[in-house]
Structures are given as structure tokens and as C-alpha cells.
Write a protein that holds these residues in place. Sequence first.
Motif, mmCIF file in Angstrom:
data_model
loop_
_atom_site.group_PDB
_atom_site.id
_atom_site.type_symbol
_atom_site.label_atom_id
_atom_site.label_comp_id
_atom_site.label_asym_id
_atom_site.label_seq_id
_atom_site.Cartn_x
_atom_site.Cartn_y
_atom_site.Cartn_z
ATOM 1 N N THR A 236 0.835 -1.210 0.000
ATOM 2 C CA THR A 236 0.000 0.000 0.000
ATOM 3 C C THR A 236 0.865 1.253 0.000
ATOM 4 N N ALA A 237 1.895 1.258 0.852
ATOM 5 C CA ALA A 237 2.778 2.428 0.919
ATOM 6 C C ALA A 237 3.485 2.652 -0.411
ATOM 7 N N THR A 238 3.920 1.553 -1.049
ATOM 8 C CA THR A 238 4.582 1.675 -2.347
ATOM 9 C C THR A 238 3.644 2.279 -3.379
ATOM 10 N N ILE A 241 3.330 6.152 -2.986
ATOM 11 C CA ILE A 241 4.463 7.055 -3.244
ATOM 12 C C ILE A 241 5.133 6.819 -4.590
ATOM 13 N N LYS A 242 4.690 5.830 -5.348
ATOM 14 C CA LYS A 242 5.453 5.394 -6.519
ATOM 15 C C LYS A 242 5.671 6.495 -7.555
ATOM 16 N N ASP A 243 4.757 7.451 -7.677
ATOM 17 C CA ASP A 243 4.884 8.477 -8.717
ATOM 18 C C ASP A 243 5.396 9.812 -8.202
ATOM 19 N N VAL A 244 5.993 9.820 -7.002
ATOM 20 C CA VAL A 244 6.471 11.080 -6.431
ATOM 21 C C VAL A 244 7.499 11.746 -7.345
ATOM 22 N N MET A 245 8.430 10.966 -7.879
ATOM 23 C CA MET A 245 9.489 11.552 -8.703
ATOM 24 C C MET A 245 8.975 12.023 -10.058
ATOM 25 N N LEU A 246 7.970 11.346 -10.566
ATOM 26 C CA LEU A 246 7.473 11.628 -11.917
ATOM 27 C C LEU A 246 7.073 13.089 -12.080
ATOM 28 N N LYS A 247 6.573 13.691 -11.015
ATOM 29 C CA LYS A 247 6.096 15.078 -11.082
ATOM 30 C C LYS A 247 7.204 16.082 -10.773
ATOM 31 N N ARG A 248 8.377 15.595 -10.366
ATOM 32 C CA ARG A 248 9.423 16.523 -9.923
ATOM 33 C C ARG A 248 10.631 16.579 -10.856
ATOM 34 N N SER A 256 11.243 8.411 -18.934
ATOM 35 C CA SER A 256 11.641 7.051 -18.540
ATOM 36 C C SER A 256 10.752 6.497 -17.432
ATOM 37 N N LYS A 257 9.736 7.280 -17.019
ATOM 38 C CA LYS A 257 8.717 6.845 -16.053
ATOM 39 C C LYS A 257 9.321 6.270 -14.765
ATOM 40 N N PRO A 258 10.120 7.051 -14.042
ATOM 41 C CA PRO A 258 10.694 6.554 -12.788
ATOM 42 C C PRO A 258 9.622 6.318 -11.733
ATOM 43 N N GLN A 259 9.667 5.168 -11.103
ATOM 44 C CA GLN A 259 8.700 4.832 -10.057
ATOM 45 C C GLN A 259 9.433 4.376 -8.807
ATOM 46 N N LEU A 260 8.937 4.824 -7.653
ATOM 47 C CA LEU A 260 9.537 4.431 -6.386
ATOM 48 C C LEU A 260 9.040 3.052 -5.976
ATOM 49 N N TYR A 261 9.919 2.335 -5.294
ATOM 50 C CA TYR A 261 9.584 0.987 -4.830
ATOM 51 C C TYR A 261 10.196 0.794 -3.449
ATOM 52 N N LEU A 262 9.427 0.291 -2.509
ATOM 53 C CA LEU A 262 9.923 0.017 -1.164
ATOM 54 C C LEU A 262 10.465 -1.406 -1.097
ATOM 55 N N HIS A 263 11.756 -1.511 -0.844
ATOM 56 C CA HIS A 263 12.398 -2.825 -0.718
ATOM 57 C C HIS A 263 12.503 -3.148 0.771
ATOM 58 N N PRO A 264 11.676 -4.069 1.286
ATOM 59 C CA PRO A 264 11.616 -4.319 2.736
ATOM 60 C C PRO A 264 12.921 -4.880 3.289
ATOM 61 N N MET A 265 13.220 -4.517 4.520
ATOM 62 C CA MET A 265 14.403 -5.036 5.198
ATOM 63 C C MET A 265 14.388 -6.558 5.249
ATOM 64 N N SER A 266 13.208 -7.147 5.351
ATOM 65 C CA SER A 266 13.099 -8.605 5.430
ATOM 66 C C SER A 266 13.597 -9.290 4.155
#
Length: 803
Positions: A236-238, A241-248, A256-266
Motif C-alpha cells: 500500500t505504501a509503495t 508514493i510510486k509516482d512522487v518523482m514523476l512530477k518533480r 523514462s517513467k521513474p517509479q519508487l519501490y519500497l524494498h523491505p528489510m526482510s
Amino acid sequence: MIRSYLTIAWRNLVKNKGYALINIGGLATGMAVAILIGLYIVDELSWNKNFKHYDRIARVLVNVNGENSSGWYQQWGTATPLAPEIRATYGSDFDHVLLSSQGMTAILSSGDTKVSQDGYYFEPGVADMLSFEMIRGSRDGLRNPESIMLSESAAKSLFGSDDVLNKTVRMDGQTDLIVTGVYRDIPAHADFNDMRFVLPWQLAVQKNFNNNNGNQWDHNGFITWVQITDKTDMATATSRIKDVMLKRVDTEFAKSKPQLYLHPMSRWRLYSDFESPGYASGRIRFVRLYGIIGCFVLMLACINFMNLATARSEKRAKEVGIRKSIGSARKQLVSQFFSESLLVTLLAFCFTLVLSQLALPLFNTVAEKQMQIPWNSATFWLAGLTFVAFTGLCAGSYPALYLSSFQPAKVLKGTSGSSRSGALPRKVLVVLQFSVSITLVIGVIVVFRQIEFGKSRSLGYNQEGLIYSSTPTREIHNHYDALRHELLGSGVVVSMAESVNTPTNVGFHIGGYEWEGASPGEGGFGTAWVSPDFGKTMGWNFVEGRDFSHEFASDSNAMILNESAVKFMHLKNPVGQTVKSTIFDKTTSYTVIGVIRDMLQESPFEPVGKTIYMFDKGMWSKNGGTLVNLRINPAVNTREALNEIERAWKKYDPSSPFEYTFVDADYARKFREEERIGKLAFAFAAIAIVISCLGILGLASYMAEQRTREIGIRKVLGATVANLWAMLSKDFVVLVLISSAIAIPVAWYFMNNWLQNYSYRTNLSWYIFAAAGMGSLIITLLTVSYQAIKAAIANPVRSLRSE
């Protein structure tokens, strides 16, 4: 009743000492392997679980959809404005959103004591996010920009104790910091285990460590960490926030459609190799591999037990017949044989614990672990006893069911116990044993061939006598010309140059390049900033053009490309071409002055990446952190040369120790994972062969004993020792050949799939499989030959005297 079963079982073991030794030794070895692999798997699966918020911490990655030939790639670094943006817009989903530097090395000093330690710049909140166990001070110690938090070991290295609150530490001979907290060292089986100090992020801003990039979205040299709230989840968190960079980001990068991804510590430890967006593999394949090998080795040991127990059934047949004839139920006989199996397994387990403890230090060295057998853990002993019961039941199942099925009338007439129905299962099990062993041997050969294939690859430069040393302060850079003049004049060094990254790692992968014919969304280039003479120091091979030179002022805006970059950019005449670069919100035009042959700086099993070499104008060295590369004069003794370099080094930077790395040793570390796999696989394959041979030895001994009269009659009729050896060996030869026929296609399938993980890989030559099959055949013949020849040369009078 149980006492009676155990008494009979013990008497049988004492009566047949050789049989008992093979059985217990084989089982103990197999169980020891299983325990060691079990410890390895538990250690891998428990990685990072010491952190209280283990399941809610993640690292922010960027998935970039590069078009054309670049394809999808992943960016591990993020821009400095990202963390504040996530906090401001999506703060309700996160307990912490923290920015940090990459890991760094600094010289910490107190009085005359100086130590080199690894650490990070971090925003406040790291102590809570990583659940620091504070020994002194509080977790709020990073609020003051002139503070530092030390690990327990770093505090003791500097002050001799952990009672160091409010004492002063000087960093890199320049900055005085106040110790505001001491935390317990992070365990070895966790990320951040090398973090010996933490500095406040505000100090990095004051030192201009982030190059004034607080508002620049195209500089991705830093790390963003998050801890989600307990009311949300990673997916859900991913998605939020995935398109935060796209607008900046700028228009070109947005394509290149950069998308954020949360890589869990686990998943950091076991799932770190991303093959496509959201899908990762990594060390988990080694965990699975070792788990499968452990199961196979234990299975081989159990097969030995089954084979030897059923092979000796004729000696127990009369016992079974008499017991049944006087009223023993089959259930009682099954219980007896299971009790014997459990007794053998329990004895084997006792030896297993000794073997495991003796082998653990070596296993830890090869696996690069610090594992210990948890003697005080009730869970371990419960698991051990469960393990004994499971192994004993598995190993004793077939003998118990087989022996208890004998019919008393046939047994007492001597017509049972040696039938083909009893021999066939044993042959099937032997085939299974050697199929597994041969498969493991082939796997070991392929792994070592792949390692040697990578080592034999052309590097594109000369490693001999090449070293590099980091410069944590500005002093070496400020006195670089004087140091260079002194070292070259002394004759201990033939060439010297500065660079931002090591010769074995490009480090930076940056986009934002434009050239004639470039398409939007082209992938990033490996980018290395170097000083003139870097090419001379490395031993570059030029395809065309020239090297950087102090004699040309225009070289400050020049670049050199490797062959892979030229090919990617489709430049027919690269020298003289103009390439624009937008880095740090500044667009600059560069002229290509040369093209070099590909220099291998990344993985030896992957294609050389497209790389651009830029003239370092001192931008990276103003705060230290660059490297000095030196090529030692081959005519000078290496130890003498290093002493002279250290003397000159300390002359210009007395506050920093001279720490150096040989490039060939640094490059060799790239093979560490594959070599570790190879060593462990070799050990396991050797153990599998030994266990299989123990079984073969026991069966050959039994066969020779069973056919004693036949051998005696054949000798009397003129059979030679060679004839008898061939007769006793041929059955085992046939079994090994059948095993080879099964193992070879299975091994080819699995090893071919394994090699697909490497772009640069060896081939599966036919002689690998032939060598493994022939080797197994020779080992089998050597094992069988002892008993076969012993039986063949025996005096026939002894075997026939009662006939």
C-alpha cells in the motif's frame, strides 16, 4: 519390552562391529552435514531480525523504464529532496522517513589514538528506527549538528571504555565532535553491522557534503530509508508514493517513467538481485541449494542404513522365523527393528554433535559466518531429538517392514532372505545414491570452471603492482602535486593518479547525457571522474584519440568513452563529438577526446558496462573521500616501496593512516561468492561420495561373505583372481553406469539453468560429464576391489572344509 528390544539391538551392534561402524559413521556424517546446513539456513533466514521494526523498515529504490536498447534498470540511490517530499505528503503512512549518505570511512581520533571506522551521515530518528540498544546517552543524540554517536567497540578503541559521554572526537583531523551516545554493536548477522559511528545529517549539509543538492532531483547519490506505520503495509505504501518523482524530475527523465519501490528489510539479504520490477532473487537461491544438498546427503546416509540392514537380512532371517513361529506378531518385530534403527541413530547423533562442533570453525571460515551450536537452547535439543526420531524412522522403515514380512516356513527351510525381490530394492537405492553423488560432482566441476572462466577474462588494464588508497581528508588532494613529485622522484612509483572510485568499481551510474541521435529515456552510463595520468596508471589501451592531459586547458570539459559506450551511442566517429551532460542542475557540453578498450571494473561475469571517464576538476575532492591510485615500480621491493609511500603520505597528512588495497586482491573478492559456493559444494560432494562408498564397501563385504562357497568352488575349478574380481565387481559397475545415465541429463539441466544467471559464462563440455562418470566408476572399483580381491585370494579349503 522396550528394554529387551534395546538389549538385542546393542548385542547385534557389538557382534557386528564393522557393520555398526559403517552404519553409525555414515549416519553421523550425513546428520552433521544436515546440522551445519541447518545452522547456515537459520542464520540466513534470521538476518536483520535483531531489529525491533524488522518487518516495517524499507529502503526506497527507483525503477526506471529505459527505452530502446537500455531496457529496465534499477536505481539504488535517491535524490536529497525525496525524503522531505514523502514526509510532507505521505507522512501519515510512515513513522520515519530518513535520508542518509552511502557508507563512508573516516579517521576518528582522541589524543594520540587514531582509528579508521565505517559509518553514515543520518537524519535524526535512526536510533529509533534501527532500535539501537543504548549503553550511554539517549537516542536523540543526533539533534546537535556537532555530535557523534559511537558503537561500543569504536568507543573502546578510542577511549578504552564506553563511558565517553561529552568527550571530544576529531574526525579526519578537521572537525571536533561531541560524543552524545554509545550503542551496542549491531550483530554480525545484520545489515549495518559495520556501522561504528553515526553523524548528524545537518553536519553533512554544513560541510556541503551533499554538494548543495537539497533541491535537485537528478542527483541520486544518497539513500532514503522508511519505517511504515503498523496500520499500513509495504504494498500500500509503495502504491501511494510510486509516482512522487514523476512530477518533480525534468521532462527528459520523466519520459523514462521513474517509479519508487519500497524494498523491505526482510528481503535485503536474500532478495537483492532485481530481474524485473518488483521481482527479485539473490542469496535465496543459495539457501535453497544448500537445503537441497543437506537433504540429499542425509538421504544418502539413510539409504546406506537401509541397504546394509536389508543386505544382512539372511543372517537375521532365522531369528525372524523362530520369533514368528513361537508367536511374535509382525507389529512386535517392526517395533524391534525400529528400536534398533533409533538406537543406531541416537548413537550417530552423539557422534554428530562432536563432528559438528569440530567442523564448525572451518565451516564458518568458508561460509564467512560466526555461527555457534546453541547448546543452551531447549528448541535446539527438541529439534535434535525430533531430527533423531525422524531420521531413525526414515532409515529403519524399509528394513523393519522388509524383515518382518519373512514367512517362517520359507525362512527355516533356507529359501528366503537372498531372493531377487530383496536385491532389487538395494540396487535401486545404490543407483539413487550414485546418481545424487555424480550430479553433485558435475555441479562442483561446473562451478569451478565458471570461476576460472571469469578469472581468465581480459581486464583491459594491468593489475600488477597497482594499489589504491582512500583520502578521508583534503590534505592529500591539497598537496597532491608535491606528493606525486616526491614519490616519482624516489623511484618507488612509476605512475600516480586520483579518481573518485576504485579501479574495480565504477560506482556512479548517471543519466542526463545527450548526443546526436540519442533517444529520450536512454539508460544511465557508468561515470568515473579521474585526474590526468589515470589512464597511464591503469594501463589503458586506446582504440583512437588520446588521454587527458594538463597541457590542454580544454580537457576540463573533455570525456573519454569505452568501446561499450561508443557501441551503445552508435557513434561512427566518436572523437570530436559533443556530448551534453545535465548534472547538479547544470548543463555542460563535453568533447570526446578518446576511446579506450573496455576496462572490466564491475562483475567479471557480466558484459562491461557503458562507461564515461570525466576530468575531475576537484569537485569531489574538496571534502576528501577520493582515491589515489599508484603503480609500484616492479624493480623495487614491494615492502620497501610501501614503506616509502607511507613515509611521504604521513608527511603531508599526518592525521590519517596510510591504508592501501592491492587492486588484484580487490578484484579477487568479486569471485568470493562463487568460490564459497564451490568450496562448500566440493565438501558436500566429497562427503556424498564417501557416504556412498561406505555403503558400497558394506554391500561388497556382505556379497563376498554371501558368495564364499561359490568363490571357493570356482577357485578349485581354476578361476583366477582377476576372474573372481571381475565377477564380484561387475554388478557395481553396471549400477554406476546406470547412475551416470540418470545423473548426466539431470546435472546438465540444473547447471545449465544455473549458468543462465551469468551473461559471461562457460560452456557445458561433454568431457565434464565423462570425467564425473569415470571418476565415480574408478572410486567404486577401488572401493569394491579391496573386498573382492580379499575374497578372491582366500584359501578355498577354509570355505569348503565342511562340504
